[in-house]
Design a protein around this motif. Sequence first.
Motif, PDB file in Angstrom:
ATOM      1  N   ILE A 185     -23.189 -10.980 -11.868  1.00 45.06           N
ATOM      2  CA  ILE A 185     -22.319 -11.071 -10.685  1.00 45.06           C
ATOM      3  C   ILE A 185     -22.514  -9.792  -9.869  1.00 45.06           C
ATOM      4  N   ALA A 186     -22.704  -9.940  -8.568  1.00 44.35           N
ATOM      5  CA  ALA A 186     -22.826  -8.762  -7.690  1.00 44.35           C
ATOM      6  C   ALA A 186     -21.761  -8.868  -6.605  1.00 44.35           C
ATOM      7  N   ILE A 187     -20.978  -7.803  -6.461  1.00 46.85           N
ATOM      8  CA  ILE A 187     -19.851  -7.835  -5.514  1.00 46.85           C
ATOM      9  C   ILE A 187     -20.066  -6.799  -4.417  1.00 46.85           C
ATOM     10  N   GLU A 188     -20.033  -7.266  -3.167  1.00 44.96           N
ATOM     11  CA  GLU A 188     -20.198  -6.355  -2.038  1.00 44.96           C
ATOM     12  C   GLU A 188     -18.906  -5.556  -1.850  1.00 44.96           C
ATOM     13  N   ARG A 189     -19.070  -4.215  -1.812  1.00 46.95           N
ATOM     14  CA  ARG A 189     -17.889  -3.346  -1.691  1.00 46.95           C
ATOM     15  C   ARG A 189     -17.173  -3.550  -0.374  1.00 46.95           C
ATOM     16  N   PRO A 190     -15.856  -3.762  -0.404  1.00 45.32           N
ATOM     17  CA  PRO A 190     -15.074  -3.813   0.841  1.00 45.32           C
ATOM     18  C   PRO A 190     -14.900  -2.406   1.416  1.00 45.32           C
ATOM     19  N   PRO A 191     -14.356  -2.299   2.629  1.00 44.30           N
ATOM     20  CA  PRO A 191     -14.160  -0.985   3.239  1.00 44.30           C
ATOM     21  C   PRO A 191     -13.232  -0.106   2.405  1.00 44.30           C
ATOM     22  N   ARG A 192     -13.492   1.223   2.431  1.00 43.29           N
ATOM     23  CA  ARG A 192     -12.638   2.145   1.681  1.00 43.29           C
ATOM     24  C   ARG A 192     -11.455   2.580   2.535  1.00 43.29           C
ATOM     25  N   VAL A 193     -10.568   1.663   2.818  1.00 42.79           N
ATOM     26  CA  VAL A 193      -9.360   2.032   3.574  1.00 42.79           C
ATOM     27  C   VAL A 193      -8.130   1.568   2.802  1.00 42.79           C
ATOM     28  N   GLN A 194      -6.992   2.177   3.153  1.00 43.97           N
ATOM     29  CA  GLN A 194      -5.749   1.977   2.394  1.00 43.97           C
ATOM     30  C   GLN A 194      -5.435   0.543   2.009  1.00 43.97           C
ATOM     31  N   GLU A 195      -5.527  -0.371   2.991  1.00 43.32           N
ATOM     32  CA  GLU A 195      -5.038  -1.721   2.665  1.00 43.32           C
ATOM     33  C   GLU A 195      -5.949  -2.439   1.665  1.00 43.32           C
ATOM     34  N   TRP A 196      -7.133  -1.872   1.393  1.00 43.14           N
ATOM     35  CA  TRP A 196      -8.037  -2.470   0.404  1.00 43.14           C
ATOM     36  C   TRP A 196      -7.943  -1.768  -0.951  1.00 43.14           C
ATOM     37  N   GLN A 197      -7.030  -0.793  -1.080  1.00 45.61           N
ATOM     38  CA  GLN A 197      -6.997   0.039  -2.286  1.00 45.61           C
ATOM     39  C   GLN A 197      -6.749  -0.774  -3.564  1.00 45.61           C
ATOM     40  N   GLY A 198      -5.791  -1.695  -3.501  1.00 46.33           N
ATOM     41  CA  GLY A 198      -5.488  -2.520  -4.670  1.00 46.33           C
ATOM     42  C   GLY A 198      -6.694  -3.370  -5.054  1.00 46.33           C
TER      43      GLY A 198
ATOM     44  N   TYR B 113      -8.793 -11.913   1.249  1.00 47.27           N
ATOM     45  CA  TYR B 113      -9.721 -11.532   0.184  1.00 47.27           C
ATOM     46  C   TYR B 113      -8.982 -11.514  -1.150  1.00 47.27           C
ATOM     47  N   ALA B 114      -7.823 -10.843  -1.183  1.00 46.83           N
ATOM     48  CA  ALA B 114      -7.057 -10.725  -2.433  1.00 46.83           C
ATOM     49  C   ALA B 114      -6.653 -12.109  -2.935  1.00 46.83           C
ATOM     50  N   GLN B 115      -6.254 -12.980  -2.003  1.00 45.16           N
ATOM     51  CA  GLN B 115      -5.757 -14.294  -2.416  1.00 45.16           C
ATOM     52  C   GLN B 115      -6.851 -15.115  -3.103  1.00 45.16           C
ATOM     53  N   LYS B 116      -8.100 -14.921  -2.683  1.00 39.83           N
ATOM     54  CA  LYS B 116      -9.207 -15.727  -3.220  1.00 39.83           C
ATOM     55  C   LYS B 116      -9.972 -15.022  -4.345  1.00 39.83           C
ATOM     56  N   LEU B 117      -9.727 -13.729  -4.533  1.00 39.85           N
ATOM     57  CA  LEU B 117     -10.603 -12.926  -5.404  1.00 39.85           C
ATOM     58  C   LEU B 117     -10.750 -13.478  -6.823  1.00 39.85           C
ATOM     59  N   TYR B 118      -9.640 -13.709  -7.520  1.00 39.70           N
ATOM     60  CA  TYR B 118      -9.755 -14.078  -8.948  1.00 39.70           C
ATOM     61  C   TYR B 118     -10.372 -15.464  -9.124  1.00 39.70           C
ATOM     62  N   ASN B 119     -10.093 -16.360  -8.161  1.00 40.10           N
ATOM     63  CA  ASN B 119     -10.729 -17.671  -8.240  1.00 40.10           C
ATOM     64  C   ASN B 119     -12.252 -17.516  -8.080  1.00 40.10           C
ATOM     65  N   ALA B 120     -12.656 -16.669  -7.135  1.00 42.57           N
ATOM     66  CA  ALA B 120     -14.096 -16.451  -6.913  1.00 42.57           C
ATOM     67  C   ALA B 120     -14.738 -15.820  -8.159  1.00 42.57           C
ATOM     68  N   LEU B 121     -14.041 -14.870  -8.783  1.00 45.98           N
ATOM     69  CA  LEU B 121     -14.594 -14.230  -9.985  1.00 45.98           C
ATOM     70  C   LEU B 121     -14.747 -15.237 -11.122  1.00 45.98           C
ATOM     71  N   ARG B 122     -13.752 -16.121 -11.267  1.00 51.16           N
ATOM     72  CA  ARG B 122     -13.845 -17.155 -12.308  1.00 51.16           C
ATOM     73  C   ARG B 122     -14.989 -18.116 -12.023  1.00 51.16           C
ATOM     74  N   THR B 123     -15.133 -18.529 -10.744  1.00 50.33           N
ATOM     75  CA  THR B 123     -16.229 -19.429 -10.376  1.00 50.33           C
ATOM     76  C   THR B 123     -17.564 -18.764 -10.692  1.00 50.33           C
TER      77      THR B 123
ATOM     78  N   SER C  28       0.824  -1.211   0.000  1.00 55.98           N
ATOM     79  CA  SER C  28       0.000   0.000   0.000  1.00 55.98           C
ATOM     80  C   SER C  28       0.857   1.260   0.000  1.00 55.98           C
ATOM     81  N   GLU C  29       0.196   2.391  -0.249  1.00 51.85           N
ATOM     82  CA  GLU C  29       0.884   3.683  -0.195  1.00 51.85           C
ATOM     83  C   GLU C  29       1.515   3.885   1.185  1.00 51.85           C
ATOM     84  N   GLN C  30       0.772   3.464   2.206  1.00 57.10           N
ATOM     85  CA  GLN C  30       1.265   3.587   3.587  1.00 57.10           C
ATOM     86  C   GLN C  30       2.574   2.808   3.789  1.00 57.10           C
TER      87      GLN C  30
END
Length: 337
Positions: free
Chosen positions: A297-310, A278-288, A194-196
Amino acid sequence: MPNIIQPKNIDSAALLLQAGGVVAIPTETVYGLAADISNEQAVRQIFALKQRPIDHPLIIHICDLNQLEQFAIKIPEYAFLLARSFWPGPLTLVLYKSQLVGDWVTGGQDTVGIRMPNHPLTLSLINRVGSPLAAPSANQFGKISPTHISHVAAEFGERVPVLDGGHCMVGIESTIVDATEEMFCTILRPGMISEQALKAVLGNHIEIKQPNNKSKQVSGTLKTHYAPQKPTYLFAGREELLGIKSRTAKSVYGLVLTEDCKQLCQQSSLMSTTSEDYAQKLYNALRTADNSDCDIIAIERPPRVQEWQGIMDRLERSSAATMYSAVSHVESDESVI
Ligand code: TXA
Ligand code: MG
């Protein structure tokens, strides 16, 4: 069946690469489609396989800090500091290229993206080949990046041998930092560094900027990228999900953070509330989700904080195509997007 190369046969992967072949390789972020950077024909095959525009530069992967000064020039002090702090790891530095990097790697630009991936197999492979490997993510241009050999096989079938390095541990692509300027750097693509985290290393001496129109081109920052085939929506909480459902009779695959939202979807993946997981599983979940019987596909937004920026960056690009078609075709229905 694709040709899966087992870790014990790493030498055969090295021989293929030395002979000018393309091999899919594991990294800690995503699998890459690799070729020896010194072999122009081999690198051109990467562009052809990916159907990637020829002027979109590739990242080169090194296995040793000494290679940084062989393949890049005019390196600012702070870039060495970043390399020493985060390599091997999910950080790409964009620097002026040395003469050892051909135009066929950089799409004619005078800069090159360099990183040292944190995967023991691939570090050993680069060492055996004796030359850095150019490697974009091993997916068709604009589509979801692969984090497992089965994903690479789904993209390229028998056309590309894959070195089996298991599941990628980070799961989204590296943070890209333009480090060509002496006194400031620019984050071209956010990632799990992250930027931090960059700031913690750089202190107050080097400013960290966000990209603007003049920043260097990054295909991963095209508005639509990392995109599933199905219409993909982002929503914040139960009410917005109900809103999407009330406007469409279609069945929903949810990437959800809460049981509450899971109940409202025909099928779903319950995602982690910690960013690393979350990041580790994301692309597999999107492919599934994309391979499921559901219509959207509907994706629940994660929190808007630095470590979730990517992660937020990838989710917004995954859903961008749906957003545009919704805006252009269903003007009265903008609240869905
Ligand atoms: O984690 C990663 O970075 C993965 C793994 C395989 O290393 N690679 C990856 O590569 O994501 P690719 O090609 O899918 O994305 C690399 C991005 C592209 O958007 C490209 O435009 C940008 O890096 N890039 C490469 N060289 C550059 C340069 N000289 N200047 C600006 N951007 C550059
Ligand atoms: Mg990519």
